[in-house]
Design a protein around this motif. Structure first.
Motif, mmCIF file in Angstrom:
data_model
loop_
_atom_site.group_PDB
_atom_site.id
_atom_site.type_symbol
_atom_site.label_atom_id
_atom_site.label_comp_id
_atom_site.label_asym_id
_atom_site.label_seq_id
_atom_site.Cartn_x
_atom_site.Cartn_y
_atom_site.Cartn_z
ATOM 1 N N ALA A 29 0.789 -1.399 0.043
ATOM 2 C CA ALA A 29 -0.031 0.081 -0.053
ATOM 3 C C ALA A 29 0.988 1.346 -0.115
ATOM 4 O O ALA A 29 0.558 2.180 -0.768
ATOM 5 C CB ALA A 29 -1.101 -0.184 1.147
ATOM 6 N N ALA A 30 2.020 1.115 0.840
ATOM 7 C CA ALA A 30 2.782 2.249 0.683
ATOM 8 C C ALA A 30 3.601 2.536 -0.562
ATOM 9 O O ALA A 30 4.043 3.669 -0.656
ATOM 10 C CB ALA A 30 3.990 2.239 2.008
ATOM 11 N N SER A 31 3.680 1.515 -1.071
ATOM 12 C CA SER A 31 4.163 1.892 -2.600
ATOM 13 C C SER A 31 3.405 2.146 -3.795
ATOM 14 O O SER A 31 3.867 1.943 -4.854
ATOM 15 C CB SER A 31 4.849 0.345 -3.023
ATOM 16 N N GLY A 32 2.174 2.514 -3.158
ATOM 17 C CA GLY A 32 1.239 2.818 -4.411
ATOM 18 C C GLY A 32 0.303 1.943 -5.078
ATOM 19 O O GLY A 32 -0.674 2.125 -5.785
ATOM 20 N N LEU A 33 0.419 0.581 -4.527
ATOM 21 C CA LEU A 33 -0.624 -0.329 -5.102
ATOM 22 C C LEU A 33 -1.886 -0.225 -3.993
ATOM 23 O O LEU A 33 -1.678 -0.614 -2.742
ATOM 24 C CB LEU A 33 -0.006 -1.807 -4.801
ATOM 25 N N ALA A 34 -3.072 -0.039 -4.601
ATOM 26 C CA ALA A 34 -4.167 -0.057 -3.697
ATOM 27 C C ALA A 34 -4.974 -1.235 -3.375
ATOM 28 O O ALA A 34 -4.801 -1.969 -4.134
ATOM 29 C CB ALA A 34 -5.177 0.760 -4.507
ATOM 30 N N HIS A 35 -5.775 -1.200 -2.316
ATOM 31 C CA HIS A 35 -6.688 -1.963 -1.828
ATOM 32 C C HIS A 35 -6.082 -3.363 -1.805
ATOM 33 O O HIS A 35 -6.503 -4.464 -2.241
ATOM 34 C CB HIS A 35 -7.882 -2.073 -2.758
ATOM 35 N N PRO A 36 -4.731 -3.570 -1.031
ATOM 36 C CA PRO A 36 -4.144 -4.844 -0.924
ATOM 37 C C PRO A 36 -4.915 -5.793 0.024
ATOM 38 O O PRO A 36 -5.445 -5.299 1.089
ATOM 39 C CB PRO A 36 -2.812 -4.608 -0.387
ATOM 40 N N THR A 37 -5.222 -6.947 -0.413
ATOM 41 C CA THR A 37 -5.765 -8.192 0.484
ATOM 42 C C THR A 37 -4.946 -9.193 0.164
ATOM 43 O O THR A 37 -4.178 -9.537 -0.592
ATOM 44 C CB THR A 37 -7.181 -8.263 -0.022
ATOM 45 N N THR A 38 -4.973 -10.050 1.258
ATOM 46 C CA THR A 38 -4.194 -11.301 1.298
ATOM 47 C C THR A 38 -5.155 -12.563 1.394
ATOM 48 O O THR A 38 -5.834 -12.545 2.067
ATOM 49 C CB THR A 38 -2.859 -11.266 2.162
ATOM 50 N N LEU A 39 -4.624 -13.697 0.927
ATOM 51 C CA LEU A 39 -5.252 -14.915 1.249
ATOM 52 C C LEU A 39 -4.271 -15.989 1.636
ATOM 53 O O LEU A 39 -3.239 -16.219 1.119
ATOM 54 C CB LEU A 39 -6.060 -15.233 0.024
ATOM 55 N N LEU A 40 -4.513 -16.496 2.822
ATOM 56 C CA LEU A 40 -3.770 -17.609 3.594
ATOM 57 C C LEU A 40 -2.247 -16.704 3.699
ATOM 58 O O LEU A 40 -2.050 -15.782 3.506
ATOM 59 C CB LEU A 40 -3.513 -18.683 2.792
ATOM 60 N N ALA A 41 -1.585 -17.478 4.305
ATOM 61 C CA ALA A 41 0.074 -16.755 4.502
ATOM 62 C C ALA A 41 0.831 -17.241 3.528
ATOM 63 O O ALA A 41 2.095 -17.270 3.919
ATOM 64 C CB ALA A 41 0.243 -17.354 5.907
ATOM 65 N N SER A 42 0.682 -17.583 2.368
ATOM 66 C CA SER A 42 1.413 -18.314 1.379
ATOM 67 C C SER A 42 1.975 -17.589 0.222
ATOM 68 O O SER A 42 2.164 -17.974 -0.917
ATOM 69 C CB SER A 42 0.865 -19.787 0.737
ATOM 70 N N GLY A 43 1.563 -16.219 0.349
ATOM 71 C CA GLY A 43 1.917 -15.235 -0.786
ATOM 72 C C GLY A 43 0.848 -15.083 -1.847
ATOM 73 O O GLY A 43 1.276 -14.866 -3.107
ATOM 74 N N ASN A 44 -0.418 -14.852 -1.303
ATOM 75 C CA ASN A 44 -1.520 -14.712 -2.380
ATOM 76 C C ASN A 44 -1.867 -13.390 -2.039
ATOM 77 O O ASN A 44 -2.483 -13.066 -0.981
ATOM 78 C CB ASN A 44 -2.566 -15.733 -2.161
ATOM 79 N N LEU A 45 -1.639 -12.453 -2.955
ATOM 80 C CA LEU A 45 -1.895 -10.931 -2.741
ATOM 81 C C LEU A 45 -2.900 -10.559 -3.867
ATOM 82 O O LEU A 45 -2.469 -10.613 -4.989
ATOM 83 C CB LEU A 45 -0.416 -10.061 -2.664
ATOM 84 N N LEU A 46 -3.786 -9.678 -3.511
ATOM 85 C CA LEU A 46 -4.669 -8.910 -4.587
ATOM 86 C C LEU A 46 -4.368 -7.370 -4.331
ATOM 87 O O LEU A 46 -4.378 -7.046 -3.209
ATOM 88 C CB LEU A 46 -5.981 -9.314 -4.460
ATOM 89 N N VAL A 47 -4.165 -6.651 -5.327
ATOM 90 C CA VAL A 47 -3.800 -5.131 -5.490
ATOM 91 C C VAL A 47 -4.774 -4.705 -6.482
ATOM 92 O O VAL A 47 -4.986 -5.385 -7.493
ATOM 93 C CB VAL A 47 -2.530 -4.779 -5.430
ATOM 94 N N SER A 48 -4.848 -3.306 -6.701
ATOM 95 C CA SER A 48 -5.755 -2.516 -7.578
ATOM 96 C C SER A 48 -4.646 -1.397 -7.993
ATOM 97 O O SER A 48 -3.969 -0.803 -7.260
ATOM 98 C CB SER A 48 -6.832 -1.875 -7.255
ATOM 99 N N SER A 49 -4.490 -1.362 -9.126
ATOM 100 C CA SER A 49 -3.629 -0.369 -9.845
ATOM 101 C C SER A 49 -4.046 0.064 -11.344
ATOM 102 O O SER A 49 -4.617 -0.647 -11.927
ATOM 103 C CB SER A 49 -2.253 -1.053 -9.997
#
Length: 171
Positions: A29-49
């Protein structure tokens, strides 16, 4: 804005490359990618840009490296493309199946190396930048599963099971 799935490779496995999901969300989020969400703890990230996928990948990888002190390869695709990949899954029974997501199309040599690892009980089907995998006797003991990164090298590759992929596509 486009919604992207950012699939991180090789984090939080065996105590190596620890990336807490709450901190990951804050970092991207601080890098400018919006609305970050994660799923599980295995590196699944959703962002808006508004950036394209290559730029999202570059921004995410740089932010993660700077924040956590180690590089993390990622595969980035739109959430819409992820949904198409999931709906294109060729196996009638989703049990013991996964998808290998690659950062570029899988060439003929890499395809041959991966197919050579499969037992008669396993199947591999390719489509562009993904390989659909069916592990007949289970992923935990499969030489196919263990050999995916080496077989598909030098492509950046990360594997998700079908259930996780479907959840990301719908999130």
């Amino acid at each position: 804005m486009t919604r992207y799935a950012v699939l991180l490779r090789g984090i939080n496995v065996g105590g190596h490359k620890k990336v807490p999901m709450a901190r990951l969300r804050d970092v991207v989020a601080a890098s400018g990618l919006a609305h970050p969400t994660t799923l599980l703890a295995s590196g699944n990230l959703l962002v808006s840009s508004d950036l394209d996928g290559a730029a999202v990948r570059a921004v995410a990888e740089k932010a993660i490296h700077e924040a956590f002190g180690f590089p993390v390869d990622t595969v980035v695709l739109t959430q819409e493309a992820l949904a198409e990949v999931v709906s294109g899954h060729p196996f009638p029974d989703p049990a013991q199946t996964a998808i290998a997501f690659c950062a570029a199309p899988i060439g003929p040599e890499a395809r041959a190396r991966l197919i050579a690892l499969a037992t008669p009980a396993e199947e591999v089907v390719f489509s562009g930048q993904v390989a659909y995998l069916r592990f007949g006797e289970g992923q935990g003991t499969s030489k196919l599963a263990a050999g995916i990164p080496r077989a598909l090298a030098p492509l950046v590759t990360t594997v998700r099971n079908l259930a996780t992929s479907a959840k990301l596509a719908r999130a």
